[in-house]
Design an enzyme around this catalytic site. Structure first.
Site, short mmCIF file in Angstrom:
data_model
loop_
_atom_site.label_atom_id
_atom_site.label_comp_id
_atom_site.label_asym_id
_atom_site.label_seq_id
_atom_site.Cartn_x
_atom_site.Cartn_y
_atom_site.Cartn_z
N TYR A 30 35.36 37.91 40.21
CA TYR A 30 36.66 37.24 40.21
C TYR A 30 36.60 35.95 41.01
O TYR A 30 35.66 35.70 41.78
CB TYR A 30 37.74 38.17 40.77
CG TYR A 30 37.75 38.32 42.28
CD1 TYR A 30 38.66 37.63 43.07
CD2 TYR A 30 36.85 39.16 42.93
CE1 TYR A 30 38.68 37.76 44.45
CE2 TYR A 30 36.85 39.30 44.30
CZ TYR A 30 37.78 38.60 45.05
OH TYR A 30 37.78 38.73 46.43
N LYS A 145 31.06 37.73 44.57
CA LYS A 145 32.52 37.91 44.58
C LYS A 145 32.91 38.96 43.53
O LYS A 145 33.48 38.65 42.47
CB LYS A 145 33.22 36.58 44.33
CG LYS A 145 34.66 36.53 44.85
CD LYS A 145 35.20 35.12 44.82
CE LYS A 145 36.65 35.04 45.26
NZ LYS A 145 36.86 35.34 46.68
N GLU A 177 32.29 37.87 58.95
CA GLU A 177 33.48 37.20 58.42
C GLU A 177 34.66 38.14 58.61
O GLU A 177 34.63 38.98 59.50
CB GLU A 177 33.28 36.84 56.94
CG GLU A 177 32.88 38.01 56.05
CD GLU A 177 32.62 37.60 54.61
OE1 GLU A 177 32.86 36.43 54.25
OE2 GLU A 177 32.18 38.48 53.83
N LEU A 201 30.72 35.98 52.15
CA LEU A 201 31.05 35.27 50.92
C LEU A 201 30.97 33.76 51.20
O LEU A 201 31.58 33.30 52.17
CB LEU A 201 32.44 35.64 50.45
CG LEU A 201 32.88 34.95 49.16
CD1 LEU A 201 32.16 35.55 47.97
CD2 LEU A 201 34.38 35.04 48.97
#
Length: 280
Positions: A30, A145, A177, A201
């Protein structure tokens, strides 16, 4: 209106098969693209990342970049004229005849929707936000992702239950993160963030933040950050497509910079606002 496999239809009329591998396994990729005043922000980097991630998991990209751009703009044309929106785009491996882990050649499922959102507010951001830390229990391919986000959902829900903005994740005492954002710290005038790799990411907004810092003459380094570095930081920020760059002034009830937003964040935030007008 939403887009599903070649058609623009009402959201409550959009359905996918129970045999879709995105539904059964989270076997899908996505993207989230912010839209400011009708202009899609950093569309090319988002579409390039989509293409790279589809290749990584061996899902054929159903469209060229030019076709994606056309569909994205057509989707926006079907929406109410909100000032700011974000487009959610999902490509699954497709539908099979039965539930099984392996697959043969399938036709990808493509879904897109647009949702309005409020633009960042500088005065509100200057109040700072809070976060908590947790061990990073996610898999070792966080740079892809994918839609299989159960661990991230659990973290995000914990943040909601604790009335904080985010959960900051740590793996072997290294800050990676957050549940749905990248993280930066500032120390002695330099901006630090975790290097690209399988544990984070590679956020498009993350790249823009680094570019903004560089434009402002602020040094940046992509290096591992320890949990001790986090709590000793002069400033802490998070970034994502819908947050842009947001200062964190309290972590695990510990105040960062005595609970005040630092001097460097406003410079980067203000430059980010300029980038929004240049990268539509």
């Amino acid at each position: 209106m939403v887009y599903l496999n070649g058609n623009f239809i009402k959201k409550n009329k959009a359905f996918v098969s129970v045999m879709d591998r995105g539904f059964l396994f989270g076997d899908s990729i996505y993207e989230v693209l912010p839209v400011y005043e009708g202009n899609i922000f950093c569309m090319k980097p988002h579409l390039d990342r989509l293409d790279n991630n589809l290749k990584t998991v061996n899902i054929p990209n159903p469209h060229t970049s030019e076709k994606w751009a056309k569909l994205l703009r057509e989707l926006l044309a079907h929406q109410p004229k909100h000032k700011h929106q974000y487009i959610y785009l999902q490509v699954t491996r497709g539908c099979d005849v039965d539930r099984k882990h392996t697959y043969d050649k399938l036709e990808p499922t493509v879904y897109m929707q647009s949702t309005s959102f409020e633009d960042s507010n500088r005065d509100e951001y200057l109040l700072g936000a809070s976060a908590i830390t947790r061990d990073d229990i996610r898999w070792s391919q966080c740079n892809i992702k994918v839609t299989s986000l159960l661990a991230n959902i659990m973290y995000a829900q914990e943040a909601k239950q604790n009335n904080v903005e985010e959960v900051i994740l740590c793996r072997d005492n290294v800050v990676t993160e957050c549940s749905s954002s990248n993280l930066f710290i500032v120390k002695n005038g330099c901006v630090y963030t975790h290097p690209k790799g399988p544990h984070i990411l590679p956020g498009i907004t993350r790249e823009v933040v680094l570019e903004c810092a560089d434009y402002c003459g602020i040094n940046t380094e992509e290096v591992p950050i320890s949990k001790e570095d986090l709590f000793d930081a002069d400033e802490v920020w998070i970034s994502s497509s819908t947050r842009e760059v947001l200062p964190i002034t309290k972590i695990d009830s510990v105040l960062i910079n005595q609970g005040q937003v630092g001097e460097i964040w406003p410079l980067v935030y203000d430059r980010f606002q300029v980038e929004k007008s240049l990268n539509g």
